[in-house]
Design a protein around this motif. Sequence first.
Motif, PDB file in Angstrom:
ATOM      1  N   ARG A   1      20.819 -21.096  25.207  1.00  0.00           N
ATOM      2  CA  ARG A   1      21.064 -19.802  24.566  1.00  0.00           C
ATOM      3  C   ARG A   1      19.757 -19.063  24.344  1.00  0.00           C
ATOM      4  NH1 ARG A   1      19.609 -20.551  19.210  1.00  0.00           N
ATOM      5  NH2 ARG A   1      19.924 -22.648  18.417  1.00  0.00           N
TER       6      ARG A   1
ATOM      7  N   SER B   1      16.795 -17.619  22.523  1.00  0.00           N
ATOM      8  CA  SER B   1      16.116 -18.181  21.356  1.00  0.00           C
ATOM      9  C   SER B   1      14.724 -17.596  21.222  1.00  0.00           C
ATOM     10  CB  SER B   1      15.974 -19.698  21.497  1.00  0.00           C
ATOM     11  OG  SER B   1      17.177 -20.302  21.854  1.00  0.00           O
TER      12      SER B   1
ATOM     13  N   GLU C   1      11.373 -20.818  17.257  1.00  0.00           N
ATOM     14  CA  GLU C   1      12.476 -21.777  17.160  1.00  0.00           C
ATOM     15  C   GLU C   1      12.356 -22.860  18.240  1.00  0.00           C
ATOM     16  OE1 GLU C   1      17.366 -21.715  16.992  1.00  0.00           O
ATOM     17  OE2 GLU C   1      16.315 -19.966  17.786  1.00  0.00           O
ATOM     18  N   VAL C   2      12.035 -22.449  19.459  1.00  0.00           N
ATOM     19  CA  VAL C   2      11.896 -23.401  20.560  1.00  0.00           C
ATOM     20  C   VAL C   2      10.666 -24.287  20.337  1.00  0.00           C
ATOM     21  CG1 VAL C   2      11.586 -23.663  23.050  1.00  0.00           C
ATOM     22  CG2 VAL C   2      13.094 -21.876  22.161  1.00  0.00           C
TER      23      VAL C   2
ATOM     24  N   PHE D   1      19.644 -26.316  22.247  1.00  0.00           N
ATOM     25  CA  PHE D   1      19.952 -24.891  22.375  1.00  0.00           C
ATOM     26  C   PHE D   1      21.099 -24.691  23.361  1.00  0.00           C
ATOM     27  CE2 PHE D   1      15.533 -25.344  21.173  1.00  0.00           C
ATOM     28  CZ  PHE D   1      15.450 -24.479  20.098  1.00  0.00           C
TER      29      PHE D   1
END
Length: 141
Positions: A42, A44, A48-49, A138
């Motif tokens: 998704r 992102s 966050e990653v 994700f």
Amino acid sequence: MDGEQEIRALIGSWLAAEDAAAPPPREGAPGPGADGGALPVRDSGAREVAAAARRLALRGLAEERSAARPDGYGGPDGPDGLPEVSDALHRIARGLVVDEHPSAWRWTRAERNEVAHWVALLMRRFGEDGVQELIAEFPAR
């Protein structure tokens, strides 16, 4: 050819060989890259990653170090105290994972480099399994 071009050529040859061996997609099925990247994840943000890759890459590291030697030193460390990651592995992480993320085109160069750093460490410690765990963090919606 410089190092980055060599890595991209190698990756391209792998992908071409994989595409040639894969069955044709079903009609109407979304293909890789539909969202701007080839990874089935998704959209992102880089933070966050990077946070997920960092968490996955560092798991069990303290326990490994303390079990490796009585002084807690488990091998060669980089300037940040983490295991060394070669430039080649960093470029591979960038080419195979970071640049293939559907959101990477929006990330700054510094953000892409940070994600690549953690992905490279994840790859060094856990190989393809680590990358698959990151992808599972994700799921595509």
